[in-house]
Design a protein around this motif. Structure first.
Motif, PDB file in Angstrom:
ATOM      1  N   LEU A  96       0.822  -1.211   0.000  1.00  0.00           N
ATOM      2  CA  LEU A  96       0.000   0.000   0.000  1.00  0.00           C
ATOM      3  C   LEU A  96       0.855   1.261   0.000  1.00  0.00           C
ATOM      4  N   MET A  97       1.989   1.197   0.645  1.00  0.00           N
ATOM      5  CA  MET A  97       2.868   2.363   0.713  1.00  0.00           C
ATOM      6  C   MET A  97       3.445   2.718  -0.653  1.00  0.00           C
ATOM      7  N   THR A  98       3.525   1.738  -1.560  1.00  0.00           N
ATOM      8  CA  THR A  98       4.110   2.010  -2.882  1.00  0.00           C
ATOM      9  C   THR A  98       3.126   2.711  -3.813  1.00  0.00           C
ATOM     10  N   ALA A  99       1.842   2.723  -3.460  1.00  0.00           N
ATOM     11  CA  ALA A  99       0.813   3.261  -4.361  1.00  0.00           C
ATOM     12  C   ALA A  99       1.020   4.759  -4.596  1.00  0.00           C
ATOM     13  N   ARG A 100       0.898   5.158  -5.842  1.00  0.00           N
ATOM     14  CA  ARG A 100       0.988   6.564  -6.213  1.00  0.00           C
ATOM     15  C   ARG A 100      -0.296   7.059  -6.865  1.00  0.00           C
ATOM     16  N   GLU A 101      -1.077   6.145  -7.427  1.00  0.00           N
ATOM     17  CA  GLU A 101      -2.283   6.545  -8.140  1.00  0.00           C
ATOM     18  C   GLU A 101      -3.557   5.927  -7.568  1.00  0.00           C
ATOM     19  N   ARG A 102      -3.492   4.665  -7.133  1.00  0.00           N
ATOM     20  CA  ARG A 102      -4.726   3.978  -6.761  1.00  0.00           C
ATOM     21  C   ARG A 102      -4.472   2.936  -5.679  1.00  0.00           C
ATOM     22  N   ILE A 103      -5.384   2.893  -4.717  1.00  0.00           N
ATOM     23  CA  ILE A 103      -5.457   1.810  -3.745  1.00  0.00           C
ATOM     24  C   ILE A 103      -6.891   1.301  -3.749  1.00  0.00           C
ATOM     25  N   ASP A 104      -7.064   0.011  -3.934  1.00  0.00           N
ATOM     26  CA  ASP A 104      -8.376  -0.630  -3.870  1.00  0.00           C
ATOM     27  C   ASP A 104      -8.304  -1.771  -2.866  1.00  0.00           C
ATOM     28  N   VAL A 105      -9.242  -1.800  -1.944  1.00  0.00           N
ATOM     29  CA  VAL A 105      -9.320  -2.884  -0.961  1.00  0.00           C
ATOM     30  C   VAL A 105     -10.736  -3.437  -0.987  1.00  0.00           C
ATOM     31  N   CYS A 132      -3.389   9.993  -4.320  1.00  0.00           N
ATOM     32  CA  CYS A 132      -3.783   8.611  -4.591  1.00  0.00           C
ATOM     33  C   CYS A 132      -5.289   8.453  -4.341  1.00  0.00           C
ATOM     34  N   THR A 133      -5.995   7.820  -5.273  1.00  0.00           N
ATOM     35  CA  THR A 133      -7.416   7.518  -5.092  1.00  0.00           C
ATOM     36  C   THR A 133      -7.552   6.231  -4.289  1.00  0.00           C
ATOM     37  N   VAL A 134      -8.271   6.297  -3.183  1.00  0.00           N
ATOM     38  CA  VAL A 134      -8.408   5.152  -2.284  1.00  0.00           C
ATOM     39  C   VAL A 134      -9.873   4.719  -2.243  1.00  0.00           C
ATOM     40  N   ARG A 135     -10.119   3.450  -2.557  1.00  0.00           N
ATOM     41  CA  ARG A 135     -11.472   2.892  -2.495  1.00  0.00           C
ATOM     42  C   ARG A 135     -11.437   1.655  -1.603  1.00  0.00           C
ATOM     43  N   ILE A 136     -12.293   1.639  -0.597  1.00  0.00           N
ATOM     44  CA  ILE A 136     -12.341   0.529   0.355  1.00  0.00           C
ATOM     45  C   ILE A 136     -13.764  -0.010   0.390  1.00  0.00           C
ATOM     46  N   ALA A 137     -13.917  -1.289   0.116  1.00  0.00           N
ATOM     47  CA  ALA A 137     -15.227  -1.940   0.152  1.00  0.00           C
ATOM     48  C   ALA A 137     -15.194  -3.058   1.187  1.00  0.00           C
ATOM     49  N   ASN A 190     -12.808 -13.693  -3.560  1.00  0.00           N
ATOM     50  CA  ASN A 190     -11.419 -13.360  -3.225  1.00  0.00           C
ATOM     51  C   ASN A 190     -11.390 -12.001  -2.533  1.00  0.00           C
ATOM     52  N   SER A 191     -10.506 -11.859  -1.561  1.00  0.00           N
ATOM     53  CA  SER A 191     -10.226 -10.545  -1.005  1.00  0.00           C
ATOM     54  C   SER A 191      -9.095  -9.939  -1.818  1.00  0.00           C
ATOM     55  N   LEU A 192      -9.242  -8.663  -2.154  1.00  0.00           N
ATOM     56  CA  LEU A 192      -8.283  -8.010  -3.043  1.00  0.00           C
ATOM     57  C   LEU A 192      -7.651  -6.807  -2.359  1.00  0.00           C
ATOM     58  N   TYR A 193      -6.341  -6.679  -2.535  1.00  0.00           N
ATOM     59  CA  TYR A 193      -5.587  -5.553  -2.004  1.00  0.00           C
ATOM     60  C   TYR A 193      -4.722  -5.036  -3.148  1.00  0.00           C
ATOM     61  N   ARG A 194      -5.133  -3.921  -3.741  1.00  0.00           N
ATOM     62  CA  ARG A 194      -4.446  -3.421  -4.940  1.00  0.00           C
ATOM     63  C   ARG A 194      -3.738  -2.111  -4.663  1.00  0.00           C
ATOM     64  N   ALA A 195      -2.525  -1.988  -5.203  1.00  0.00           N
ATOM     65  CA  ALA A 195      -1.782  -0.730  -5.185  1.00  0.00           C
ATOM     66  C   ALA A 195      -1.240  -0.523  -6.592  1.00  0.00           C
ATOM     67  N   ASP A 196      -1.836   0.410  -7.319  1.00  0.00           N
ATOM     68  CA  ASP A 196      -1.466   0.675  -8.711  1.00  0.00           C
ATOM     69  C   ASP A 196      -1.534  -0.612  -9.537  1.00  0.00           C
ATOM     70  N   ASP A 197      -0.403  -1.072 -10.055  1.00  0.00           N
ATOM     71  CA  ASP A 197      -0.403  -2.258 -10.918  1.00  0.00           C
ATOM     72  C   ASP A 197       0.065  -3.521 -10.203  1.00  0.00           C
ATOM     73  N   GLU A 198      -0.064  -3.547  -8.889  1.00  0.00           N
ATOM     74  CA  GLU A 198       0.235  -4.753  -8.129  1.00  0.00           C
ATOM     75  C   GLU A 198      -0.947  -5.072  -7.221  1.00  0.00           C
ATOM     76  N   ALA A 199      -1.113  -6.341  -6.923  1.00  0.00           N
ATOM     77  CA  ALA A 199      -2.233  -6.747  -6.073  1.00  0.00           C
ATOM     78  C   ALA A 199      -1.904  -8.025  -5.321  1.00  0.00           C
ATOM     79  N   LEU A 200      -2.442  -8.111  -4.107  1.00  0.00           N
ATOM     80  CA  LEU A 200      -2.435  -9.354  -3.341  1.00  0.00           C
ATOM     81  C   LEU A 200      -3.854  -9.904  -3.386  1.00  0.00           C
ATOM     82  N   VAL A 201      -3.992 -11.129  -3.843  1.00  0.00           N
ATOM     83  CA  VAL A 201      -5.290 -11.777  -3.984  1.00  0.00           C
ATOM     84  C   VAL A 201      -5.369 -12.925  -2.986  1.00  0.00           C
ATOM     85  N   ASN A 202      -6.249 -12.797  -2.006  1.00  0.00           N
ATOM     86  CA  ASN A 202      -6.456 -13.841  -0.997  1.00  0.00           C
ATOM     87  C   ASN A 202      -7.662 -14.672  -1.422  1.00  0.00           C
TER      88      ASN A 202
END
Length: 246
Positions: A96-105, A132-137, A190-202
Motif C-alpha cells: 500500500l505504501m508504494t501506491a501513487r495513483e490507486r489503492i483498492d481494498v 492517490c485515489t483510495v477505495r475501500i469496500a 477473493n479478497s483483493l488488495y491493490r496498489a497501482d499495478d500490483e495486487a495481493l489476492v487472498n
C-alpha cells in the motif's frame, strides 16, 4: 467450407456482412470469409460476434474449443503463498505504501490489518493527500452473504461482528478527500488488495477461514491478463456497493 450455422443465424436476424462487420469492428471482407470460407476469427472477435448474434461462440466456431497451451508460470505472478497467515502484515503495508495513483481494498472485514498495523488509517490518509485515489469496500454485516460466509467458515456470528469492527476502524476515513468507503453484499470469492499495478489476492476456500487460504501476488504485465481480471472484478463489486455515511 461454408459456415452454414453462421449464415443462417445472420439471415434470420437480418445481418449483412457489412452490418456485422460494423458491430464487431472488422472489415466486411473478414465477415465474408467467416461465412463463405469457414474461416475462424480471432477469439476476441469471435466472442464479440457471438454475443452480437446471441449465439454460443463454440456453436459458431467449434475450433475455438481447443484449449490454449498452459504456461508453466504466468509473467504476472510475483509470488504464491500457501496461506495468508504465512505473510507478515508488512507485506500488505509495504504494498500500500508504494501506491501513487490507486489503492483498492475489497474484503469482508480483514481486521487483521488494523490489529497488526494501527497506523493503517494514517497511511491511507497520507496516500490520499499525495493524490492517490483510495477505495475501500467492506462487507455489509446485515447481508445474507456475510452470514452465509460465517456458516461456511464455521465462524458463527463472528464474521458479522468483524465486519462491524472493520466499519468502526474505517469510518473515520469516510470524510477524507480522496478516500471513499462503501459496504457491499456480494458473494466474495477473493479478497483483493491493490496498489497501482500490483495486487495481493487472498483466495476464499469453502470451509476455510481467509487466513488459511492461499494468496498470490500479481503484477500487471499486459492488458487482459490475470491482474485485469481481478481489477475488473473489484470495479463490478464497487458499482453494487453503497456509500458509508460520514
Amino acid at each position: 467450407m461454408q459456415n452454414e450455422r453462421l449464415r443462417a443465424l445472420m439471415a434470420s436476424g437480418g445481418w449483412t456482412h457489412a452490418s456485422l462487420a460494423s458491430a464487431t469492428g472488422v472489415d466486411p471482407k473478414s465477415v465474408e470469409r467467416w461465412v463463405n470460407l469457414g474461416r475462424t476469427p480471432r477469439r476476441a472477435k469471435a466472442l464479440l460476434a457471438a454475443e452480437t448474434l446471441g449465439e454460443d461462440v463454440h456453436a459458431l466456431w467449434p475450433a475455438l474449443r481447443q484449449a490454449r497451451a498452459a504456461r508453466a508460470v504466468s509473467p504476472e505472478l510475483v509470488a504464491l503463498y500457501d496461506q495468508r497467515a504465512d505473510l507478515p502484515v508488512s507485506v500488505f503495508v509495504d504494498l500500500l505504501m508504494t501506491a501513487r495513483e490507486r489503492i483498492d481494498v475489497l474484503v469482508y472485514a480483514a481486521v487483521f490489518l488494523h490489529e497488526a498495523y494501527p497506523r493503517l488509517n494514517e497511511l491511507l490518509r497520507e496516500r490520499a493527500a499525495d493524490g492517490c485515489t483510495v477505495r475501500i469496500a467492506i462487507g455489509d454485516a446485515d447481508s445474507e452473504n456475510v452470514r452465509q460466509r460465517g456458516q461456511e467458515e464455521r465462524f458463527g456470528h463472528g464474521i458479522e461482528s468483524r465486519c462491524r469492527l472493520a466499519l468502526m476502524h474505517y469510518r473515520p476515513l469516510a470524510d477524507v478527500p480522496g478516500i471513499e468507503l462503501r459496504m457491499h453484499s456480494t458473494t466474495l470469492y477473493n479478497s483483493l488488495y491493490r496498489a497501482d499495478d500490483e495486487a495481493l489476492v487472498n483466495a476464499h476456500v469453502w470451509g476455510v477461514n481467509a487466513y488459511g487460504a492461499p494468496v498470490w501476488h500479481l503484477r500487471r504485465h499486459e492488458a487482459g491478463g490475470m491482474f485485469d481480471t481481478y481489477a475488473d472484478s473489484f470495479d463490478a463489486v464497487w458499482e453494487t456497493a453503497r456509500p458509508v455515511e460520514e
